[in-house]
Design a protein around this motif. Structure first.
Motif, PDB file in Angstrom:
ATOM      1  N   HIS A   1       0.811  -1.217   0.000  1.00 41.02           N
ATOM      2  CA  HIS A   1       0.000   0.000   0.000  1.00 41.02           C
ATOM      3  C   HIS A   1       0.847   1.272   0.000  1.00 41.02           C
ATOM      4  O   HIS A   1       0.300   2.372  -0.096  1.00 41.02           O
ATOM      5  CB  HIS A   1      -0.919   0.016   1.226  1.00 41.02           C
ATOM      6  CG  HIS A   1      -2.146  -0.831   1.083  1.00 41.02           C
ATOM      7  ND1 HIS A   1      -3.052  -0.660   0.054  1.00 41.02           N
ATOM      8  CD2 HIS A   1      -2.610  -1.856   1.844  1.00 41.02           C
ATOM      9  CE1 HIS A   1      -4.036  -1.541   0.190  1.00 41.02           C
ATOM     10  NE2 HIS A   1      -3.786  -2.279   1.257  1.00 41.02           N
ATOM     11  N   GLY A   2       2.148   1.139   0.141  1.00 40.82           N
ATOM     12  CA  GLY A   2       3.015   2.313   0.235  1.00 40.82           C
ATOM     13  C   GLY A   2       2.769   3.309  -0.889  1.00 40.82           C
ATOM     14  O   GLY A   2       2.784   2.944  -2.060  1.00 40.82           O
ATOM     15  N   GLY A   3       2.542   4.574  -0.536  1.00 36.63           N
ATOM     16  CA  GLY A   3       2.300   5.614  -1.518  1.00 36.63           C
ATOM     17  C   GLY A   3       0.864   5.741  -1.968  1.00 36.63           C
ATOM     18  O   GLY A   3       0.477   6.766  -2.546  1.00 36.63           O
ATOM     19  N   ASP A   4       0.056   4.725  -1.717  1.00 31.27           N
ATOM     20  CA  ASP A   4      -1.330   4.756  -2.205  1.00 31.27           C
ATOM     21  C   ASP A   4      -2.097   5.884  -1.532  1.00 31.27           C
ATOM     22  O   ASP A   4      -1.954   6.141  -0.335  1.00 31.27           O
ATOM     23  CB  ASP A   4      -2.016   3.422  -1.944  1.00 31.27           C
ATOM     24  CG  ASP A   4      -1.443   2.307  -2.806  1.00 31.27           C
ATOM     25  OD1 ASP A   4      -0.542   2.599  -3.619  1.00 31.27           O
ATOM     26  OD2 ASP A   4      -1.880   1.158  -2.661  1.00 31.27           O
ATOM     27  N   THR A   5      -2.939   6.544  -2.315  1.00 27.15           N
ATOM     28  CA  THR A   5      -3.659   7.736  -1.861  1.00 27.15           C
ATOM     29  C   THR A   5      -5.143   7.545  -2.109  1.00 27.15           C
ATOM     30  O   THR A   5      -5.557   7.308  -3.243  1.00 27.15           O
ATOM     31  CB  THR A   5      -3.148   8.984  -2.609  1.00 27.15           C
ATOM     32  OG1 THR A   5      -1.735   9.104  -2.409  1.00 27.15           O
ATOM     33  CG2 THR A   5      -3.833  10.240  -2.098  1.00 27.15           C
ATOM     34  N   HIS A   6      -5.940   7.637  -1.039  1.00 30.50           N
ATOM     35  CA  HIS A   6      -7.376   7.373  -1.115  1.00 30.50           C
ATOM     36  C   HIS A   6      -8.162   8.609  -0.686  1.00 30.50           C
ATOM     37  O   HIS A   6      -7.843   9.239   0.318  1.00 30.50           O
ATOM     38  CB  HIS A   6      -7.747   6.199  -0.209  1.00 30.50           C
ATOM     39  CG  HIS A   6      -6.995   4.935  -0.511  1.00 30.50           C
ATOM     40  ND1 HIS A   6      -6.811   3.926   0.420  1.00 30.50           N
ATOM     41  CD2 HIS A   6      -6.385   4.519  -1.654  1.00 30.50           C
ATOM     42  CE1 HIS A   6      -6.121   2.946  -0.145  1.00 30.50           C
ATOM     43  NE2 HIS A   6      -5.847   3.290  -1.396  1.00 30.50           N
ATOM     44  N   PHE A   7      -9.188   8.930  -1.463  1.00 31.32           N
ATOM     45  CA  PHE A   7     -10.061  10.060  -1.166  1.00 31.32           C
ATOM     46  C   PHE A   7     -11.456   9.534  -0.814  1.00 31.32           C
ATOM     47  O   PHE A   7     -11.966   8.642  -1.492  1.00 31.32           O
ATOM     48  CB  PHE A   7     -10.158  10.996  -2.372  1.00 31.32           C
ATOM     49  CG  PHE A   7      -8.833  11.599  -2.769  1.00 31.32           C
ATOM     50  CD1 PHE A   7      -8.427  12.817  -2.242  1.00 31.32           C
ATOM     51  CD2 PHE A   7      -7.993  10.953  -3.662  1.00 31.32           C
ATOM     52  CE1 PHE A   7      -7.208  13.381  -2.586  1.00 31.32           C
ATOM     53  CE2 PHE A   7      -6.771  11.501  -4.029  1.00 31.32           C
ATOM     54  CZ  PHE A   7      -6.380  12.722  -3.488  1.00 31.32           C
ATOM     55  N   ASP A   8     -12.058  10.108   0.219  1.00 33.14           N
ATOM     56  CA  ASP A   8     -13.374   9.668   0.664  1.00 33.14           C
ATOM     57  C   ASP A   8     -14.443  10.127  -0.338  1.00 33.14           C
ATOM     58  O   ASP A   8     -14.692  11.319  -0.478  1.00 33.14           O
ATOM     59  CB  ASP A   8     -13.676  10.240   2.052  1.00 33.14           C
ATOM     60  CG  ASP A   8     -14.959   9.680   2.648  1.00 33.14           C
ATOM     61  OD1 ASP A   8     -15.653   8.920   1.946  1.00 33.14           O
ATOM     62  OD2 ASP A   8     -15.267  10.018   3.805  1.00 33.14           O
ATOM     63  N   GLU A   9     -15.075   9.182  -1.012  1.00 31.34           N
ATOM     64  CA  GLU A   9     -16.071   9.526  -2.014  1.00 31.34           C
ATOM     65  C   GLU A   9     -17.348  10.088  -1.396  1.00 31.34           C
ATOM     66  O   GLU A   9     -18.188  10.643  -2.101  1.00 31.34           O
ATOM     67  CB  GLU A   9     -16.378   8.300  -2.892  1.00 31.34           C
ATOM     68  CG  GLU A   9     -17.315   8.552  -4.054  1.00 31.34           C
ATOM     69  CD  GLU A   9     -16.935   9.790  -4.848  1.00 31.34           C
ATOM     70  OE1 GLU A   9     -17.788  10.687  -4.997  1.00 31.34           O
ATOM     71  OE2 GLU A   9     -15.777   9.896  -5.289  1.00 31.34           O
TER      72      GLU A   9
END
Length: 376
Positions: free
Chosen positions: A122-130
């Motif tokens: 998951h390193g670097g992964d970027t998640h935005f709350d929909e």
């Protein structure tokens, strides 16, 4: 309280509660600029977006992410490049609630987004709350400001206590016109990656969505929408198609239990043929999807909940087929209505969703949406 410059009373007073209720990033807080333990960083930076938000157009999202990454590219030797498939250093997606990384989102106006420090998995992964309302203005959650903050984490920056820093943990809108990286953040990212050499020519941040075409050569090189019969004479509807590169032929499966062979736009002699000539039982009068796996010299045919494996070198079906899709190709679902190969991965679609699949490892890599390729 001390971190946010409040009087350290140890009590949940009104000022403390007001700070706690502000929209914020999902990471913990530290003093001034800082890095994650061990100072992890990238020696290359490749990104991809796997799931977009419907709040903005795909091009708006891509342009905004490019603008956010450029903040860091302007002050360090970092160059960013987007790939259109496979696994990138920074995988970006918009998703609500529990999304499989043990850090579920909490709905509107809480944690807006989160990102993982550089590293494997998951390193670097970027998640935005929909569940947030993503905008390019002062209304809702401004994607540029939130993305720029989260990319700081993805590059190795932790939170800062400096309230004017981009890496300050709570969200506050500021005018984004001409926005540049605040000094505290510049110092933090340059401590990891260094400054730009004065004689080094910087490349542009390449965040581009590919154009699209139905047939791929070495790259996706443009979509051309034409009537099928104008390309392949005598064909009005195609249920499934695959390319067999060894002899440079294209096979088209049509209704009525037939399939055709083409080289370019010209039909090959002896076609059309019956699907039963491939080894299908007479009960199979149509194919939902087909894809050639060049590494195995096999073509997979999907019909309903089952699929067949055809050995192209031997010219016959493999023994033991058909098999159930969900049991043999775990992770792609129960049915397939479209399939293709790109850069070593297979892509299986059903409805609006798609699964990227590594055939040799027999493992699903990630979930996508079909509009990722066709912009629809």
């Amino acid at each position: 309280q001390e971190f946010f410059g409040l009087e350290a009373t140890g009590q949940l007073d009104s000022n403390t509660l007001e700070v706690m209720n502000r929209p914020r990033c999902g990471f913990t807080d530290v003093l001034r600029y800082s890095h994650f333990e061990g100072g992890p960083k990238w020696d290359k930076t490749v990104i991809t977006v796997t799931e977009y938000t419907p709040d903005l157009t795909q091009s708006e999202v891509d342009e905004t992410l490019a603008k956010a990454l450029k903040l860091y590219g302007d002050v360090t030797p970092l160059d960013f490049k987007q790939i259109d498939s496979g696994t990138a250093d920074i995988m970006i997606k918009f998703t609500p609630g529990d999304h499989g990384d043990f850090a579920p989102f909490d709905g509107p106006q809480g944690v807006l987004a989160h990102a993982f420090s550089p590293g494997e998995g998951h390193g670097g992964d970027t998640h935005f709350d929909e569940d947030e309302s993503w905008t390019l203005t002062a209304e809702g959650s401004n994607l540029f400001l939130v993305a720029a903050h989260e990319f700081g984490h993805a590059l190795g920056l932790a939170h800062s206590q400096v309230q004017t820093a981009l890496m300050f943990p709570t969200y506050q809108y500021v005018n984004t016109d001409g926005y540049t990286l605040p000094e505290d953040d510049v110092q933090g990212v340059q401590a990891l990656y260094g400054e730009i050499h004065p004689h080094r020519k910087k490349q542009n941040t390449e965040i581009e969505m590919p154009l699209y075409c139905w047939k791929r050569s070495s790259s996706w090189d443009g979509i051309r929408m034409k009537k099928i019969q104008s390309v392949w004479a005598g064909i009005t509807k195609v249920d499934a198609a695959y390319e067999y590169k060894r002899d440079n032929t294209l096979k088209l499966c049509t209704t009525g239990g037939r399939y055709w062979g083409f080289r370019g736009n010209a039909a090959l002699p002896g076609y059309p043929k019956r699907l039963s000539d491939l080894g299908f039982p007479s009960s199979v009068t149509g194919v939902d999807a087909a894809v050639h796996v060049s590494s195995a010299s096999r073509t997979l045919f999907f019909v309903g909940y089952r699929f067949w494996s055809f050995n192209e070198r031997r010219g016959k079906m493999d023994r033991g087929y058909p098999k159930l899709i969900h049991r043999e190709l775990r992770g792609i679902g129960y049915k397939v209505d479209a399939a293709f190969e790109n850069r070593g991965f297979l892509y299986f679609s059903y409805g609006s969703s798609q699964t990227e699949y590594h055939y040799t490892r027999r493992r699903a890599s990630r979930k996508l949406f079909n509009y990722r390729w066709m912009d629809c």
